[in-house]
Design an enzyme around this catalytic site. Structure first.
Site, PDB file in Angstrom:
ATOM      1  N   GLY A 243     -10.273 -33.208 -18.686  1.00 36.78           N
ATOM      2  CA  GLY A 243      -9.867 -33.580 -17.334  1.00 36.78           C
ATOM      3  C   GLY A 243      -8.812 -34.673 -17.374  1.00 36.78           C
ATOM      4  N   GLY A 244      -9.234 -35.906 -17.175  1.00 40.19           N
ATOM      5  CA  GLY A 244      -8.317 -37.047 -17.063  1.00 40.19           C
ATOM      6  C   GLY A 244      -7.259 -37.103 -18.158  1.00 40.19           C
TER       7      GLY A 244
ATOM      8  N   HIS B 108     -17.678 -25.397 -12.267  1.00 39.50           N
ATOM      9  CA  HIS B 108     -17.480 -26.818 -12.577  1.00 39.50           C
ATOM     10  C   HIS B 108     -18.480 -27.642 -11.756  1.00 39.50           C
ATOM     11  CE1 HIS B 108     -15.667 -30.744 -13.065  1.00 39.50           C
ATOM     12  NE2 HIS B 108     -14.937 -30.240 -14.057  1.00 39.50           N
TER      13      HIS B 108
ATOM     14  N   GLY C 107     -15.653 -37.606 -16.301  1.00 44.62           N
ATOM     15  CA  GLY C 107     -14.919 -38.653 -15.595  1.00 44.62           C
ATOM     16  C   GLY C 107     -15.564 -40.024 -15.663  1.00 44.62           C
TER      17      GLY C 107
ATOM     18  N   GLU D   5     -18.222 -30.361 -10.307  1.00 47.39           N
ATOM     19  CA  GLU D   5     -17.674 -30.904  -9.048  1.00 47.39           C
ATOM     20  C   GLU D   5     -17.736 -29.854  -7.938  1.00 47.39           C
ATOM     21  OE1 GLU D   5     -13.945 -32.279 -10.641  1.00 47.39           O
ATOM     22  OE2 GLU D   5     -15.019 -33.827 -11.760  1.00 47.39           O
TER      23      GLU D   5
ATOM     24  N   SER E 103     -15.131 -36.575 -20.626  1.00 46.16           N
ATOM     25  CA  SER E 103     -14.501 -37.772 -21.203  1.00 46.16           C
ATOM     26  C   SER E 103     -14.031 -37.568 -22.638  1.00 46.16           C
ATOM     27  CB  SER E 103     -15.447 -38.974 -21.100  1.00 46.16           C
ATOM     28  OG  SER E 103     -15.722 -39.242 -19.749  1.00 46.16           O
TER      29      SER E 103
ATOM     30  N   GLU F 147     -20.418 -28.967 -20.172  1.00 47.75           N
ATOM     31  CA  GLU F 147     -19.946 -30.226 -19.604  1.00 47.75           C
ATOM     32  C   GLU F 147     -21.129 -31.015 -19.036  1.00 47.75           C
ATOM     33  OE1 GLU F 147     -15.545 -30.059 -18.556  1.00 47.75           O
ATOM     34  OE2 GLU F 147     -16.611 -29.359 -16.801  1.00 47.75           O
TER      35      GLU F 147
ATOM     36  N   ASN G 181      -7.745 -29.511 -17.342  1.00 48.99           N
ATOM     37  CA  ASN G 181      -8.078 -29.355 -15.929  1.00 48.99           C
ATOM     38  C   ASN G 181      -7.454 -30.513 -15.143  1.00 48.99           C
ATOM     39  OD1 ASN G 181      -9.291 -29.067 -13.432  1.00 48.99           O
ATOM     40  ND2 ASN G 181     -11.359 -29.599 -14.129  1.00 48.99           N
ATOM     41  N   TRP G 182      -6.412 -30.207 -14.403  1.00 42.22           N
ATOM     42  CA  TRP G 182      -5.700 -31.274 -13.668  1.00 42.22           C
ATOM     43  C   TRP G 182      -6.471 -31.735 -12.431  1.00 42.22           C
ATOM     44  CZ3 TRP G 182       0.236 -29.698 -13.342  1.00 42.22           C
ATOM     45  CH2 TRP G 182       0.730 -29.541 -14.646  1.00 42.22           C
ATOM     46  N   LYS G 183      -7.462 -30.991 -12.030  1.00 39.74           N
ATOM     47  CA  LYS G 183      -8.229 -31.291 -10.812  1.00 39.74           C
ATOM     48  C   LYS G 183      -7.271 -31.466  -9.618  1.00 39.74           C
ATOM     49  CE  LYS G 183     -11.700 -33.519 -13.631  1.00 39.74           C
ATOM     50  NZ  LYS G 183     -12.957 -34.199 -13.648  1.00 39.74           N
TER      51      LYS G 183
HETATM   52  C1  PEP Z   1     -13.570 -31.917 -16.401  1.00 37.73           C
HETATM   53  O1  PEP Z   1     -13.290 -32.167 -15.249  1.00 37.73           O
HETATM   54  O2  PEP Z   1     -13.774 -30.752 -16.748  1.00 37.73           O
HETATM   55  C2  PEP Z   1     -13.639 -33.013 -17.355  1.00 37.73           C
HETATM   56  C3  PEP Z   1     -14.129 -32.788 -18.531  1.00 37.73           C
HETATM   57  O3  PEP Z   1     -13.166 -34.232 -16.917  1.00 37.73           O
HETATM   58  P1  PEP Z   1     -12.948 -35.539 -17.807  1.00 37.73           P
HETATM   59  O4  PEP Z   1     -12.312 -35.122 -19.095  1.00 37.73           O
HETATM   60  O5  PEP Z   1     -12.049 -36.415 -16.999  1.00 37.73           O
HETATM   61  O6  PEP Z   1     -14.290 -36.156 -18.049  1.00 37.73           O
END
Ligand code: PEP
Length: 255
Positions: free
Chosen positions: A237-238, A98, A176, A100, A216, A170, A9-11
């Site tokens: 994500g990151g 999600h 994050g 967010e 994470s 999640e 997920n590039w967000k």
């Molecule tokens: C996400 O946004 O779905 C996610 C898991 O982010 P991160 O890996 O950065 O915690």
């Protein structure tokens, strides 16, 4: 055997050219050393969808997701993108629910259910996210919180529609933050989700539905998480913004 899935997920990251550069790096790594048996899904921003699809379409087991879609079919919703529009790019998945989106855009169960329905109507497979807050985890109400999220949304689907989903667990406190769920916490929740699905849809569906972990997850901790019996992969994500990291996570599944 259940599908193994790795979704990135590039967000809201990467300009148009930076996104193309990232996907080129990803393609190069996976072309040089294919990672068989793992379904890879990239979820770039809307502006990248068609270009990323073009670049990954020749590689086996790669598909593309949007990070969102609107809950209405079409119309006067300036700035929004419909499921039909997403589908027309060639994307096959859409991330829905999600945390967010739930927190920054106030997306509640009603809207999320509408999004799931319209995605399915347009032959997009939802990657449906659920997960508890830190307060819920600390109060030991995390199982109840996740059960409620399921009941209010995707548990209203028919068996055949529900089978098209990927569930992403999640925990909000892990997204994050650099704090990952322990493998014990992840396995406990994934097993709970699977048992709730079993109660609602039966053994065959619950044993086949992929439940992936997000929060994470990176090249250092993926191996331990993916070794858990009920963890079928990750929503990253990151770490998905670095091609080598994503490649290394893809190589973290048990053989
Ligand atoms: C996400 O946004 O779905 C996610 C898991 O982010 P991160 O890996 O950065 O915690």
């Amino acid at each position: 055997m259940r599908r193994k899935i790795l979704a990135g997920n590039w967000k809201m990251n990467k300009t148009y050219s930076e996104g193309l550069q990232l996907v080129d790096e990803i393609v190069e790594l996976f072309n040089a050393q294919p990672v068989d048996g793992v379904e890879k899904i990239l979820a770039p921003s809307f502006i990248h969808l068609s270009a990323v699809i073009e670049k990954v379409k020749l590689i086996k087991n790669f598909s593309v997701a949007s990070q969102n879609c609107h809950h209405q079919k079409n119309g006067a919703y300036t700035g929004e993108v419909s499921a039909e529009m997403v589908k027309s790019t060639g994307a096959t998945y859409v991330i829905i629910g999600h945390s967010e989106r739930r927190s920054f855009f106030s997306e509640n169960s009603v809207v999320l259910s509408q999004k799931v329905n319209i995605a399915l109507l347009n032959n997009l497979n939802p990657i449906f996210c659920i997960g508890e807050s830190l307060e819920e985890r600390n109060a030991n109400t995390h199982l109840e919180a996740v059960r409620k999220q399921l009941k209010e949304t995707v548990f209203n689907l028919s068996e055949s529609d529900f089978s098209k989903l990927i569930i992403a667990y999640e925990p909000i406190w892990a997204i994050g933050t650099g704090v990952t769920a322990t493998s014990h916490q992840a396995q406990g929740m994934h097993n709970f989700i699977r048992s709730e699905i079993n109660k609602k849809y039966g053994k065959v569906i619950s044993e086949n539905i992929p439940i992936i972990y997000g929060g994470s997850c990176n090249a250092k901790n993926a191996k331990e998480l993916f070794a858990c019996l009920d963890v079928d992969g990750g929503l990253i994500g990151g770490a998905s913004l670095i091609a080598e990291e994503l490649f290394s996570i893809a190589n973290s599944f048990p053989i």
